[in-house]
Design a protein around this motif. Structure first.
Motif, mmCIF file in Angstrom:
data_model
loop_
_atom_site.group_PDB
_atom_site.id
_atom_site.type_symbol
_atom_site.label_atom_id
_atom_site.label_comp_id
_atom_site.label_asym_id
_atom_site.label_seq_id
_atom_site.Cartn_x
_atom_site.Cartn_y
_atom_site.Cartn_z
ATOM 1 N N SER A 15 -59.510 18.989 113.918
ATOM 2 C CA SER A 15 -59.725 18.531 112.547
ATOM 3 C C SER A 15 -58.985 17.217 112.344
ATOM 4 O O SER A 15 -57.774 17.130 112.559
ATOM 5 C CB SER A 15 -59.220 19.580 111.546
ATOM 6 N N THR A 16 -59.724 16.225 111.926
ATOM 7 C CA THR A 16 -59.152 14.899 111.694
ATOM 8 C C THR A 16 -58.017 14.963 110.676
ATOM 9 O O THR A 16 -56.940 14.390 110.880
ATOM 10 C CB THR A 16 -60.266 13.959 111.186
ATOM 11 N N TYR A 17 -58.253 15.659 109.560
ATOM 12 C CA TYR A 17 -57.239 15.662 108.501
ATOM 13 C C TYR A 17 -56.040 16.538 108.848
ATOM 14 O O TYR A 17 -54.916 16.241 108.428
ATOM 15 C CB TYR A 17 -57.877 16.040 107.161
ATOM 16 N N ALA A 39 -62.329 26.265 107.760
ATOM 17 C CA ALA A 39 -62.501 25.762 106.390
ATOM 18 C C ALA A 39 -63.242 26.767 105.517
ATOM 19 O O ALA A 39 -62.911 26.967 104.347
ATOM 20 C CB ALA A 39 -63.241 24.429 106.427
ATOM 21 N N GLY A 49 -62.803 24.400 99.805
ATOM 22 C CA GLY A 49 -63.189 24.825 101.146
ATOM 23 C C GLY A 49 -62.918 23.789 102.228
ATOM 24 O O GLY A 49 -63.656 23.679 103.203
ATOM 25 N N LYS A 50 -61.841 23.007 102.074
ATOM 26 C CA LYS A 50 -61.488 21.996 103.081
ATOM 27 C C LYS A 50 -60.174 22.383 103.753
ATOM 28 O O LYS A 50 -59.402 23.189 103.231
ATOM 29 C CB LYS A 50 -61.317 20.624 102.419
ATOM 30 N N VAL A 51 -59.915 21.780 104.888
ATOM 31 C CA VAL A 51 -58.607 21.900 105.534
ATOM 32 C C VAL A 51 -58.046 20.497 105.695
ATOM 33 O O VAL A 51 -58.806 19.530 105.774
ATOM 34 C CB VAL A 51 -58.710 22.597 106.905
ATOM 35 N N PRO A 52 -56.698 20.363 105.716
ATOM 36 C CA PRO A 52 -55.687 21.421 105.772
ATOM 37 C C PRO A 52 -55.154 21.818 104.400
ATOM 38 O O PRO A 52 -55.310 21.120 103.406
ATOM 39 C CB PRO A 52 -54.570 20.739 106.563
ATOM 40 N N GLU A 63 -54.904 18.262 100.026
ATOM 41 C CA GLU A 63 -55.315 16.850 100.003
ATOM 42 C C GLU A 63 -54.337 15.992 100.812
ATOM 43 O O GLU A 63 -53.177 15.792 100.440
ATOM 44 C CB GLU A 63 -55.498 16.318 98.577
ATOM 45 N N SER A 64 -54.859 15.457 101.896
ATOM 46 C CA SER A 64 -54.027 14.796 102.899
ATOM 47 C C SER A 64 -53.243 13.598 102.360
ATOM 48 O O SER A 64 -52.132 13.343 102.829
ATOM 49 C CB SER A 64 -54.903 14.350 104.065
ATOM 50 N N PHE A 103 -64.633 8.033 107.236
ATOM 51 C CA PHE A 103 -64.676 9.443 107.659
ATOM 52 C C PHE A 103 -66.058 10.060 107.442
ATOM 53 O O PHE A 103 -66.624 10.626 108.387
ATOM 54 C CB PHE A 103 -63.586 10.259 106.955
#
Ligand SMILES: N[C@@H](CCC(=O)N[C@@H](CS)C(=O)NCC(=O)O)C(=O)O
Length: 214
Positions: A15-17, A39, A49-52, A63-64, A103
């Motif tokens: 996962s990029t984030y 996710a 429904g996002k990671v991380p 939220e990165s 992205f």
């Protein structure tokens, strides 16, 4: 805020984030542990429904951008962010470009189709790939041209130091380079390739390499 917190990261293995947060932890000298969390799984606590998702200092963060800034501010003296407002605007601009344009373009066009192909055996749809290539190629041309000017993210702190712009851009551009078409496109961008290769030796980057990079 006290140093040396333990950071618990919940995110997918590739996962990029998740990697962006891991790199920030490495830069800040924070120990971190990642728990594989899909996710779309019921265990994932992100409301969209996002990671991380991150636990640190008794906080639960999503939220990165917020996570990376918090870790750098609370545990790294803000070393990855310039305090001067004009330089700060350059940094924020590049993080926004990375998140809002690069992205989605790279991930949807090449990165995810190839990951799904390599990891889960999904067939590659050449039409979909070919459709995405002109836009990806334009984006790479833009990054290359910016790197040849003073406006690039590598000048975000005014001196060419490593900042959160590098933290966000590296995993996004590197994941594109891990696809066959992305590798060819990036090889044609001398400055972009040199930036990727130079950062590839940085300890926060080597410590967070994906297994598929080896
Ligand atoms: N705005 C979020 C974006 C996170 C994001 O898009 N993560 C990807 C993985 S790199 C994800 O959760 N993808 C799953 C999905 O969209 O279903 C952040 O900055 O943390």
């Amino acid at each position: 805020m006290s140093d040396k917190a333990q950071v618990r990261i919940f995110g997918t293995v590739i996962s990029t984030y998740t990697r962006i947060v891991q790199i920030t932890c490495e830069e800040a000298g924070l120990s971190h542990q990642t728990t594989a969390t899909a996710a779309n799984s019921p265990q994932n606590r992100h409301p969209f429904g996002k990671v991380p998702v991150v636990e640190v200092d008794a906080l639960e963060l999503i939220e990165s951008v917020a996570i990376a800034q918090y870790l750098d501010n609370a545990h790294n003296g803000g070393a990855l962010q310039p305090s001067d407002p004009a330089k700060r605007a350059v940094l924020d601009k590049w993080i926004a470009i990375a998140n809002n344009y690069l992205f989605p373009l790279f991930e949807g066009g090449l990165v995810m189709p190839w990951i799904m192909h390599r990891v889960a055996g999904f067939p590659i749809d050449p039409e979909k790939i070919n459709h995405a290539l002109p836009q990806i190629s334009r984006a790479l041309g833009f990054l290359e041209a910016e790197l040849q000017s003073d406006g690039a993210w590598t000048r975000a702190d005014g001196e060419g130091g490593f900042t959160l712009a590098d933290v966000f851009l590296y995993p996004i551009v590197r994941s594109l380079e891990l696809t066959p078409q992305g590798e060819v496109g990036i090889a044609q961008c001398d400055h972009l390739k040199a930036w990727l290769d130079a950062l590839g030796n940085r300890s926060s980057i080597t410590a967070t390499r994906w297994e598929i990079e080896n």
